[in-house]
Scaffold this active site. Structure first.
Site, PDB file in Angstrom:
ATOM      1  N   CYS A  82      57.441  39.410   7.163  1.00  0.00           N
ATOM      2  CA  CYS A  82      56.759  40.192   6.134  1.00  0.00           C
ATOM      3  C   CYS A  82      56.208  39.358   4.987  1.00  0.00           C
ATOM      4  O   CYS A  82      55.754  39.913   3.996  1.00  0.00           O
ATOM      5  CB  CYS A  82      57.745  41.203   5.550  1.00  0.00           C
ATOM      6  SG  CYS A  82      59.204  40.411   4.813  1.00  0.00           S
ATOM      7  N   GLN A  83      56.228  38.032   5.098  1.00  0.00           N
ATOM      8  CA  GLN A  83      55.839  37.229   3.937  1.00  0.00           C
ATOM      9  C   GLN A  83      54.433  37.519   3.455  1.00  0.00           C
ATOM     10  O   GLN A  83      54.139  37.444   2.269  1.00  0.00           O
ATOM     11  CB  GLN A  83      55.965  35.728   4.270  1.00  0.00           C
ATOM     12  CG  GLN A  83      57.398  35.271   4.477  1.00  0.00           C
ATOM     13  CD  GLN A  83      57.797  35.336   5.946  1.00  0.00           C
ATOM     14  OE1 GLN A  83      57.265  36.131   6.709  1.00  0.00           O
ATOM     15  NE2 GLN A  83      58.735  34.513   6.342  1.00  0.00           N
TER      16      GLN A  83
END
Length: 424
Positions: A90-91
């Site tokens: 999810c960065q």
């Protein structure tokens, strides 16, 4: 019911599903360190073993490699998988960092969608950070397509794609503490089905929380506290001995002595396990660090992240640091061990303490190095990172039990649509 775990990490979600009675078929994880922990416990473990296909090596690989190398074998799985789960990294859309819609890590979610189109599982669960549903916000928008990307969240994009290929989609944000996890961990869930489109699985999951806690004999009227989760791991009045599972010499751990009386949560974590859990290595804090922790404890509000004013007064550059409150849940466990200070001891938490707060039982052994630094942080996934990235197994178990129950009800109403799950 059979499942595949994609972006599996060290196996938190897989463990929960296995405990709910699902049968694991395969798990795809890019990090060799995280995959080895998963393999050690769940693929070739003593308590659980995946029904691993002969054509798939038991080794770390990316979703992209899985798709490109084993495309023909993957096609043979079509119609044979009841549930596919995964939390794409999810960065690129986390609110904790710079949100960049062009981040190549966002492509991993699209690879997940490609797998869905090939395998067509009956049910889907996508778990991610709460920022997964936040719209991108930037001042510079260069073209019409870019404008379109900014106007919707990545969750919107994925849900639209899933709806297009026939899935009924329900979604929303929840706090894992609602399911007995001793941690205020807000996550975004997308739950999909090809079957009864009138059922809102996410709403059903929220309504299932009390029944699940009652089944687990956890308190209904209050959250599980940190003290209930880790009090038996305190070092006070304990003999310190050499840490036996550290690759680096010179580290200590507190000799473990199981309490005579377990809290309901600790009873779940011990799970008939009569040995000392691994991953109890204590940090080697310098005297100045311990002094700083003492100042932080005095300056902090119980359970709240240290204010900017207090951080500035103490000369701290960290964005967030919290002293635990023993009578309340912990804040979100992250991959950085120095984000949290123990409620009664001047130290960070051990890896096992963070695992307890994530709801990993004591028999689950984390393997590999404890921490890493420098350039290796982008390449390696040591124990603290494995734990911080994981889906709490308790939440995974609750989702698995709910899907089995609803699938049973749907099959009973529409027997021609699917098989009856007698175990449910």
């Amino acid at each position: 019911m059979k499942f595949i775990d994609v972006f599996a990490g060290c196996g938190g979600l897989s463990l929960g599903l296995l405990k709910a009675g699902f049968r694991g078929v395969a798990a795809i994880e890019k990090s060799p360190m995280a995959f080895e922990t998963l393999r050690h416990n769940l693929v070739d473990g003593h308590r659980y073993q995946f029904e691993w296909p002969k054509w798939l090596p038991k080794q770390a690989m990316s979703c992209e490699d899985f798709l490109s190398t084993y495309s023909e074998n993957i096609k043979d799985l079509r119609g044979k998988i009841d549930l596919m789960v995964g939390g794409p990294p999810c960065q690129g859309f986390s609110t904790a960092g710079r949100r960049n819609p062009a981040d190549p890590r966002n492509k991993m979610a699209e690879q997940y969608l490609e797998l869905v189109k090939i395998i067509r599982p009956t049910y889907l669960i996508i778990e991610n950070v709460s920022g997964f549903n936040s719209k991108f916000s930037e001042k510079k928008r260069t073209d019409q397509e870019n404008q379109k990307n900014f106007e919707r969240s990545y969750a919107d994009f994925i849900c639209e794609e899933l709806s297009t290929i026939g899935y009924s989609v329900s979604r929303g944000k929840l706090n894992c503490a609602r399911f007995g996890v001793p941690q205020n961990r807000h996550r975004y869930l997308i739950i999909c089905t090809l079957r009864n489109k009138e059922v809102n699985f996410f709403e059903e999951l929220l309504g299932f929380s009390d029944q699940f806690k009652e089944q687990k004999k956890l308190p209904l009227l209050r959250p599980t506290s940190v003290q209930e989760a880790i009090s038996d791991l305190e070092t006070r009045d304990r003999k310190l001995v050499e840490c036996v599972d550290s690759s680096m010499p010179g580290f200590l751990e507190a000799a473990y002595q199981a309490p005579q009386i377990y809290s309901p949560y600790l009873h779940l974590m011990r799970e008939g396990f009569d040995a000392a859990p691994n991953s109890r290595r204590l940090p080697r804090h310098k005297p100045n660090t311990i002094l700083q922790f003492s100042k932080i404890q005095r300056a902090s509000e119980p359970g709240r992240s240290l204010s900017k004013k207090a951080r500035d007064n103490l000369g701290l550059k960290k964005h967030a640091i919290t002293v635990l409150t023993k009578s309340a849940p912990a804040p979100t466990i992250t991959t950085l061990p120095d984000d949290i200070i123990h409620y009664s001891e001047l130290r960070i938490l051990t890896a096992r303490e963070t695992a307890r707060i994530q709801s990993f039982p004591d028999w689950f052994e984390f393997v590999g190095k404890y921490t890493t630094g420098g350039k290796s942080r982008k390449l390696e996934c040591p124990r603290y990172t494995q734990i911080g990235n994981a889906v709490p197994p308790l939440l995974g178990e609750a989702m698995g039990l709910l899907i089995k129950c609803l699938d049973h009800q749907i099959s009973a109403s529409y027997p021609a649509e699917g098989k009856l799950d007698e175990a449910t």
